[in-house]
Design an enzyme around this catalytic site. Structure first.
Site, mmCIF file in Angstrom:
data_model
loop_
_atom_site.group_PDB
_atom_site.id
_atom_site.type_symbol
_atom_site.label_atom_id
_atom_site.label_comp_id
_atom_site.label_asym_id
_atom_site.label_seq_id
_atom_site.Cartn_x
_atom_site.Cartn_y
_atom_site.Cartn_z
ATOM 1 N N ARG A 260 15.122 -36.906 78.370
ATOM 2 C CA ARG A 260 14.686 -36.097 77.221
ATOM 3 C C ARG A 260 13.355 -36.657 76.746
ATOM 4 O O ARG A 260 13.234 -37.835 76.455
ATOM 5 C CB ARG A 260 15.732 -36.081 76.108
ATOM 6 C CG ARG A 260 16.106 -37.421 75.506
ATOM 7 C CD ARG A 260 16.934 -37.221 74.225
ATOM 8 N NE ARG A 260 17.562 -38.450 73.787
ATOM 9 C CZ ARG A 260 16.990 -39.400 73.052
ATOM 10 N NH1 ARG A 260 15.729 -39.251 72.683
ATOM 11 N NH2 ARG A 260 17.639 -40.489 72.689
ATOM 12 N N HIS B 142 16.201 -37.806 69.992
ATOM 13 C CA HIS B 142 17.589 -37.373 70.154
ATOM 14 C C HIS B 142 17.840 -36.101 69.357
ATOM 15 O O HIS B 142 18.411 -35.136 69.853
ATOM 16 C CB HIS B 142 18.533 -38.485 69.704
ATOM 17 C CG HIS B 142 19.978 -38.093 69.705
ATOM 18 N ND1 HIS B 142 20.705 -37.925 70.864
ATOM 19 C CD2 HIS B 142 20.828 -37.820 68.688
ATOM 20 C CE1 HIS B 142 21.938 -37.565 70.563
ATOM 21 N NE2 HIS B 142 22.036 -37.494 69.247
ATOM 22 N N TYR C 170 13.098 -47.428 69.762
ATOM 23 C CA TYR C 170 13.948 -48.019 70.802
ATOM 24 C C TYR C 170 13.464 -47.783 72.234
ATOM 25 O O TYR C 170 14.085 -48.293 73.172
ATOM 26 C CB TYR C 170 15.387 -47.518 70.657
ATOM 27 C CG TYR C 170 15.550 -46.006 70.675
ATOM 28 C CD1 TYR C 170 15.599 -45.305 71.865
ATOM 29 C CD2 TYR C 170 15.661 -45.293 69.478
ATOM 30 C CE1 TYR C 170 15.753 -43.920 71.868
ATOM 31 C CE2 TYR C 170 15.818 -43.914 69.480
ATOM 32 C CZ TYR C 170 15.869 -43.231 70.677
ATOM 33 O OH TYR C 170 16.028 -41.865 70.674
#
Length: 364
Positions: free
Chosen positions: A256, A260, A269
């Site tokens: 992706r 998210h 992250y």
């Protein structure tokens, strides 16, 4: 997540060149161009939805950019009456089944938008992780018991494989030999947790062996490979050979590009260099290169497709904006008869709307 050295099914390499001419699925030119159009439509819808969310007109949204090849390619392998059960990111599957204003209206906060999916044999999305996997097995088991040939294809992410529902659904499907295709979109991240924190297995596909079913790993950035493995899985689900089982676990290795959800900050992250490496494998660029190289697509046809995509999404956005809100509907479908506490809450809510809101939007 290792991509360069991955052992998976692939039809097109990263430049759109077939790795084996014999592996190209037998699809006519019109179908291949339709597949390309739906991938473009999925990407453009995704971009518009994020823009609308930033304007405050849409709720929290899960982007699918980067995963169009897996979603669209796999859905083209299905019959129109096969059931699709998806998590919340697989907008490409809905696009193939005809994207309309109802779907966008759901993301704008209208639960009625979910109901429009049923006519397209798409089960309403499931926000809770992996809860829909047992539903898929139950639906496919019912098809088997009734003697029809429908399959149920259930999409989920790598994070869902850490949930008990995944293992229970896989076990039930294996024991009762249900016509279920488990399609794991392994995009490398379960929110901020890398796939290495989800499992100690080398791959997700190999988990199939524990449940007595076939496991297949596929290049999720390659729409033709995703079509091929899903087609084989669905055919096996409908009519397996004597030495085969009906259910299959497919692991699509994909990525992706965005967050998210629109409530997430992926820069916390993951490294931007990682994202750029995956963008070099973009499924749209790869498929476009294949279509151009084989003479199926030129500039004029591509411009026509892109213009049609923009018009389609613009019409969907315009129609969804006309949907009238009914705030009281949030109380309508959780219970047949509202418990006393919720009746009290509903009365208080309606009183607030009556005093401060638009009375025309509130039912008696």
């Amino acid at each position: 997540m290792d991509y360069e050295d991955a052992d998976f099914v692939r039809v097109l390499d990263e430049d759109g060149v077939p790795v084996d001419e014999d592996a190209i699925p037998d699809l006519d030119d019109g179908t291949l161009l339709d597949m390309y159009r739906d991938m473009r439509l999925t990407r453009h819808f995704d971009e518009r939805a994020i823009n609308i969310q930033r304007q405050g007109r849409l709720g929290t949204f899960a982007s699918c950019a980067g995963q169009e090849g897996a979603q669209v390619g796999s859905t083209y392998a299905l019959a129109d009456d096969d059931w699709i059960l998806y998590q919340y990111r697989e907008h490409g599957a809905v696009v193939v089944r005809d994207l309309d204003a109802g779907y966008l209206s759901y993301w704008m906060g209208h639960e009625s938008g979910n109901a429009t999916l049923a006519d397209k044999h798409v089960f309403p999305l499931n926000i809770t992780i992996a809860d829909h996997l047992p539903h898929a097995v139950g639906m496919s088991w019912a098809s088997k018991l009734k003697g029809d040939d429908r399959a149920a294809v259930v999409h989920f992410g790598d994070g869902a494989t850490s949930e008990g529902d995944f293992h229970e659904a896989m076990n039930f499907a294996g024991v009762f030999d249900t016509p279920t295709v488990f399609f794991c979109n392994n995009n490398g991240w379960a929110i901020s947790h890398p796939v290495e924190r989800q499992t100690a297995s080398d791959t997700i596909a190999e988990k199939a062996a524990a449940y007595g079913m076939e496991g297949v790993r596929v290049d999720g950035m390659d729409p033709l490979a995703c079509y091929t493995v899903t087609k084989e899985a669905v055919e096996r689900a409908r009519d397996p050979d004597d030495d085969e089982t009906r259910p299959t676990l497919i692991e699509a290795v994909t990525y992706r590009y965005g967050a998210h959800t629109t409530a997430d900050d992926p820069t916390v992250y993951r490294d931007e260099e990682e994202v750029e490496r995956w963008k070099d494998r973009d499924p749209l660029d790869r498929f476009e290169a294949f279509l151009r190289r084989t003479g199926r697509l030129d500039d004029d046809r591509d411009d026509e497709i892109r213009a049609g995509v923009e018009d389609h999404v613009a019409a969907v956005v315009e129609a969804a904006a006309e949907v009238e809100a009914d705030p009281a509907s949030m109380f309508d479908h959780a219970y047949g008869d509202l418990p006393p506490a919720l009746r009290q809450q509903r009365a208080g809510f309606l009183d607030i709307l009556d005093r401060y809101g638009d009375e025309a939007s509130v039912r008696d």
